[in-house]
Write a protein that holds these residues in place. Structure first.
Motif, PDB file in Angstrom:
ATOM      1  N   MET A 103       0.843  -1.187   0.000  1.00 46.22           N
ATOM      2  CA  MET A 103       0.000   0.000   0.000  1.00 46.22           C
ATOM      3  C   MET A 103       0.890   1.253   0.000  1.00 46.22           C
ATOM      4  O   MET A 103       1.991   1.270   0.578  1.00 46.22           O
ATOM      5  N   ASN A 104       0.402   2.287  -0.651  1.00 46.52           N
ATOM      6  CA  ASN A 104       1.182   3.528  -0.736  1.00 46.52           C
ATOM      7  C   ASN A 104       1.334   4.199   0.629  1.00 46.52           C
ATOM      8  O   ASN A 104       2.307   4.900   0.895  1.00 46.52           O
ATOM      9  N   GLU A 105       0.366   3.976   1.489  1.00 46.73           N
ATOM     10  CA  GLU A 105       0.416   4.563   2.832  1.00 46.73           C
ATOM     11  C   GLU A 105       1.403   3.782   3.700  1.00 46.73           C
ATOM     12  O   GLU A 105       1.336   2.550   3.780  1.00 46.73           O
ATOM     13  N   GLU A 106       2.350   4.465   4.347  1.00 44.23           N
ATOM     14  CA  GLU A 106       3.342   3.832   5.214  1.00 44.23           C
ATOM     15  C   GLU A 106       3.159   4.308   6.651  1.00 44.23           C
ATOM     16  O   GLU A 106       2.537   5.350   6.910  1.00 44.23           O
ATOM     17  N   LEU A 107       3.708   3.531   7.569  1.00 43.27           N
ATOM     18  CA  LEU A 107       3.597   3.859   8.990  1.00 43.27           C
ATOM     19  C   LEU A 107       5.001   4.004   9.576  1.00 43.27           C
ATOM     20  O   LEU A 107       5.833   3.099   9.443  1.00 43.27           O
ATOM     21  N   ASN A 108       5.269   5.169  10.189  1.00 43.16           N
ATOM     22  CA  ASN A 108       6.566   5.433  10.821  1.00 43.16           C
ATOM     23  C   ASN A 108       6.351   5.615  12.321  1.00 43.16           C
ATOM     24  O   ASN A 108       5.560   6.463  12.748  1.00 43.16           O
ATOM     25  N   LEU A 109       7.061   4.813  13.106  1.00 44.62           N
ATOM     26  CA  LEU A 109       6.919   4.863  14.558  1.00 44.62           C
ATOM     27  C   LEU A 109       8.281   5.090  15.206  1.00 44.62           C
ATOM     28  O   LEU A 109       9.284   4.483  14.795  1.00 44.62           O
ATOM     29  N   THR A 110       8.302   5.959  16.214  1.00 45.38           N
ATOM     30  CA  THR A 110       9.531   6.213  16.976  1.00 45.38           C
ATOM     31  C   THR A 110       9.231   5.986  18.450  1.00 45.38           C
ATOM     32  O   THR A 110       8.281   6.550  18.999  1.00 45.38           O
ATOM     33  N   LYS A 111      10.041   5.124  19.073  1.00 48.46           N
ATOM     34  CA  LYS A 111       9.856   4.793  20.486  1.00 48.46           C
ATOM     35  C   LYS A 111      11.212   4.768  21.184  1.00 48.46           C
ATOM     36  O   LYS A 111      12.274   4.804  20.544  1.00 48.46           O
ATOM     37  N   TYR A 112      11.155   4.699  22.535  1.00 50.98           N
ATOM     38  CA  TYR A 112      12.364   4.572  23.338  1.00 50.98           C
ATOM     39  C   TYR A 112      12.456   3.145  23.878  1.00 50.98           C
ATOM     40  O   TYR A 112      11.448   2.429  23.980  1.00 50.98           O
ATOM     41  N   GLU A 113      13.685   2.772  24.204  1.00 51.46           N
ATOM     42  CA  GLU A 113      13.873   1.476  24.822  1.00 51.46           C
ATOM     43  C   GLU A 113      13.035   1.371  26.094  1.00 51.46           C
ATOM     44  O   GLU A 113      12.824   2.370  26.802  1.00 51.46           O
ATOM     45  N   GLU A 114      12.552   0.157  26.357  1.00 54.15           N
ATOM     46  CA  GLU A 114      11.710  -0.196  27.496  1.00 54.15           C
ATOM     47  C   GLU A 114      10.272   0.270  27.327  1.00 54.15           C
ATOM     48  O   GLU A 114       9.416  -0.046  28.157  1.00 54.15           O
ATOM     49  N   ASP A 115       9.990   0.992  26.207  1.00 48.50           N
ATOM     50  CA  ASP A 115       8.600   1.345  25.918  1.00 48.50           C
ATOM     51  C   ASP A 115       7.883   0.124  25.333  1.00 48.50           C
ATOM     52  O   ASP A 115       8.492  -0.885  24.983  1.00 48.50           O
ATOM     53  N   ASP A 116       6.540   0.252  25.207  1.00 49.95           N
ATOM     54  CA  ASP A 116       5.714  -0.733  24.506  1.00 49.95           C
ATOM     55  C   ASP A 116       5.161  -0.090  23.247  1.00 49.95           C
ATOM     56  O   ASP A 116       5.010   1.142  23.175  1.00 49.95           O
ATOM     57  N   VAL A 117       4.806  -0.946  22.272  1.00 49.19           N
ATOM     58  CA  VAL A 117       4.204  -0.419  21.045  1.00 49.19           C
ATOM     59  C   VAL A 117       3.161  -1.405  20.533  1.00 49.19           C
ATOM     60  O   VAL A 117       3.297  -2.624  20.684  1.00 49.19           O
TER      61      VAL A 117
END
Length: 649
Positions: free
Chosen positions: A528-542
């Motif tokens: 799909m043309n739509e992309e997902l970018n996620l930024t997290k820190y260590e020990e976080d949950d996603v």
């Protein structure tokens, strides 16, 4: 069938030549002694008057001339005999018979109806046993003498009468029932044939017989064999007749053997009901293949050969059909790779592995069979691994595994495990809106057959509207799908333009024989043309939500390219980490991947979805506590080896 036998002393009554009047019965036959010399060098002629329709016109030195139901032959006294079989009303009339340059006869034939003359019997008896058959006659002829003839190759021979009897033949007459019984003891192969039995009736100018016809078949049973198969499975039986290689062979159920199955032709597979047959004249073997065993197939069979028209040799086969073959299996292999198939058979048998083609399953020599060590000493089955290397499109299809048993007379192959081998190609990965080409290589023997490309299996309920068929190097096009067949390269190609989410899925290549045979598949994966970018820190949950359109095809993997997710990528099912969990909301077409306690090495590109996938870029930064620790250790080198971690609020 019954025969009217007439021995005439012809007289000249108002005829310039000999005139004869005879009577026969519809459905029966007629045998007349002309009392005229055969004259081997003279042409024989027979015609029906008044139109002089020629029936026989032949010059021969043979002792017999046969034209359909009409036969002229020389008897033991050297006289010409007239034999007419299966009389009907159209045969009535006047005939002219002559030996060219020697003599002429006019014969008037009357055909009447009588129930006594329409019964033909078939008797089967084993060699060495006693053959018994009965002959009916009219109450009007109780006191007339009984007579029996046998048809020979070029004559009809008297074998029993009031004045003559051959060895091993006896007759008992039941005058109350108007039946006399014939017994031939210790029958031999040459006793088979056509017997004519009846009564002599005397007239002032001729003698004739009303006769029953009996076909006596001599059976030579060479042995008894037993075989066991399973309902739903397959069974191959090889009946060996090395002494009669070119003779016609058959198989039949022994309840009268009324329905005999034979190939009809030799050295070619032919279907006959629920079996396929092959008469191998080179080896002298009849191969009988039960295409799908049923409980009704159980019973006693004769697997035999016609040594002569009335002599047969057979092996008795007792076939037991047990419940259920083993559950069918499906194996998949990538083109060019090796596939291993596991087979289990009873301990005392030989393994047989074959590929089903045109409903026949024949052994293949390209496979390597290796016996594996049993899992336990008490295991009553032997385990084999069948390897097929460098698989190609011709290897796709249905295979069977089973046990082969051989005894003195027959070979049995009971096939109980069905394996469907599907081949697949590397997935085709495209972006939304692009075009995709799907290449379908095929075996060159199918170049003249129709081919299809289908989303979902062809000719099944899964078949989607996005499908098309092509044949013999032509192009077909519907909407956004175009098929081209290159018979030189043995490849047909499907091109889909303007890709949308609905186009993604599993595609099958098929060739049309009696039905569509699906032999090769690939996955069309749509990014799909739509992309997902996620930024997290260590020990976080996603939590990452992924869309899917196929309940059975869900994927979440970490890879540089989406094609790796199908084969080499790390999918959700193979992740061995308690930090990853999965939840599915089937009604919404969404499944969720949860990752707890994130680490820096979790950073990377993920692909989630099914055939429709979304690119997810996950960046996991170093936690704040670790950033502080790094700054602290840079300033105090002596503490660089100490682990000091704390969390800043």
């Amino acid at each position: 069938m019954k025969i009217l036998l007439i021995f005439f002393t012809f007289s000249l009554i108002s005829c310039a030549v000999r005139c004869v009047s005879v009577t026969g019965y519809s459905g029966g036959s007629l045998l007349v002694d002309s009392l005229k010399i055969w004259f081997s060098n003279s042409a024989k002629y027979m015609a029906k008057l008044p139109e002089r329709r020629t029936i026989i016109n032949h010059r021969t030195h043979d002792k017999l001339i046969n034209e359909g139901r009409f036969t002229l032959f020389k008897n033991n006294e050297g006289n010409l005999m007239i034999y007419i079989r299966e009389l009907n009303q159209h045969d009535a009339g006047r005939y002219w018979i002559r030996a060219d340059g020697q003599w002429n006869i006019y014969m008037t034939l009357n055909v009447e109806e009588d129930s006594c003359c329409k019964v033909s019997k078939r008797v089967m008896v084993n060699i060495g046993e006693t053959a018994t058959f009965s002959c009916e006659y009219s109450q009007n002829h109780i006191n007339d003498p009984k007579i029996i003839f046998k048809e020979r190759k070029d004559s009809i021979e008297m074998i029993y009468s009031k004045w003559y009897r051959k060895d091993r033949i006896s007759v008992s007459d039941d005058k109350h029932k108007s039946i006399f019984s014939v017994r031939i003891s210790a029958v031999r192969p040459d006793d088979g044939g056509v017997y004519l039995c009846g009564v002599w009736i005397y007239s002032h100018s001729y003698i004739y017989s009303i006769i029953n016809t009996v076909h006596l078949h001599i059976m030579a049973k060479v042995g008894v064999s037993r075989a066991t198969g399973h309902s739903g499975g397959r069974m191959m039986i090889k009946c060996e007749h090395p002494q009669h290689k070119t003779k016609p062979k058959y198989i039949c159920k022994s309840d009268g053997c009324s329905e005999r199955k034979n190939p009809g032709v030799q050295d070619e597979w032919m279907e006959n009901g629920d079996v396929s047959l092959y008469d191998d004249t080179r080896a002298g073997v009849l191969m009988v293949f039960f295409r799908e065993l049923k409980a009704a197939n159980a019973g006693t069979y004769r697997c035999g050969v016609n040594v002569s028209h009335y002599t047969e040799s057979f092996t008795e086969l007792q076939l037991l059909v047990r419940d259920g073959a083993k559950y069918p299996k499906t194996e998949s292999a990538h083109l060019g790779e090796e596939v291993n198939i596991i087979c289990q058979i009873p301990e005392e048998h030989k393994v047989h592995f074959c590929k089903e083609d045109d409903h026949i399953c024949q052994n293949i020599s390209t496979s390597a069979v290796t016996e594996m060590s049993p899992s336990s000493e008490r295991n009553e089955e032997r385990v084999f691994k069948v390897s097929i290397s460098n698989v190609s499109v011709r290897d796709a299809g249905v295979y069977w595994c089973g046990a082969e048993t051989r005894d003195t007379h027959l070979t049995f192959i009971s096939l109980t495990t069905k394996i469907q081998l599907d081949l697949f190609m590397a997935p085709v990965v495209r972006r939304e809106g692009e075009s995709a080409e799907i290449f379908c290589p095929y075996d060159s023997i199918y170049k003249s057959k129709s081919k299809s490309l289908c989303k979902g299996k062809c000719s099944t309920r899964d078949r989607n509207t996005l499908n098309e068929t092509v044949r013999e190097e032509k192009e077909t096009k519907t909407d956004r799908l175009t098929l081209n067949d290159d018979i030189t390269a043995s490849v047909f190609t499907g091109t889909i333009t303007g890709l949308t989410a609905e186009d993604a899925g599993k595609y099958w290549c098929a060739v049309t024989l009696e039905r569509d045979v699906n032999y090769l598949y690939t996955h069309l994966i749509l990014i799909m043309n739509e992309e997902l970018n996620l930024t997290k820190y260590e020990e976080d949950d996603v939590s990452i939500q992924c869309k899917h359109h196929d309940e059975h095809q869900k994927c979440f993997c970490k890879a540089h390219e989406p094609s790796m997710c199908v084969k080499d990528g790390v999918s959700l099912e193979t992740i061995r980490d308690d930090r990853f969990s999965f939840s599915d909301e089937a009604s919404t077409g969404v499944f969720t991947v949860n990752i707890t306690d994130l680490r820096e090495e979790d950073s990377g590109i993920y692909w989630c979805g099914s055939h429709i996938i979304t690119k997810v870029t996950l960046t996991v930064n170093m936690g704040k506590s670790l950033i502080f620790l790094k700054m602290f250790t840079n300033n105090i080198g002596s503490l660089s080896k100490r682990l000091l971690v704390f969390r800043l609020c």
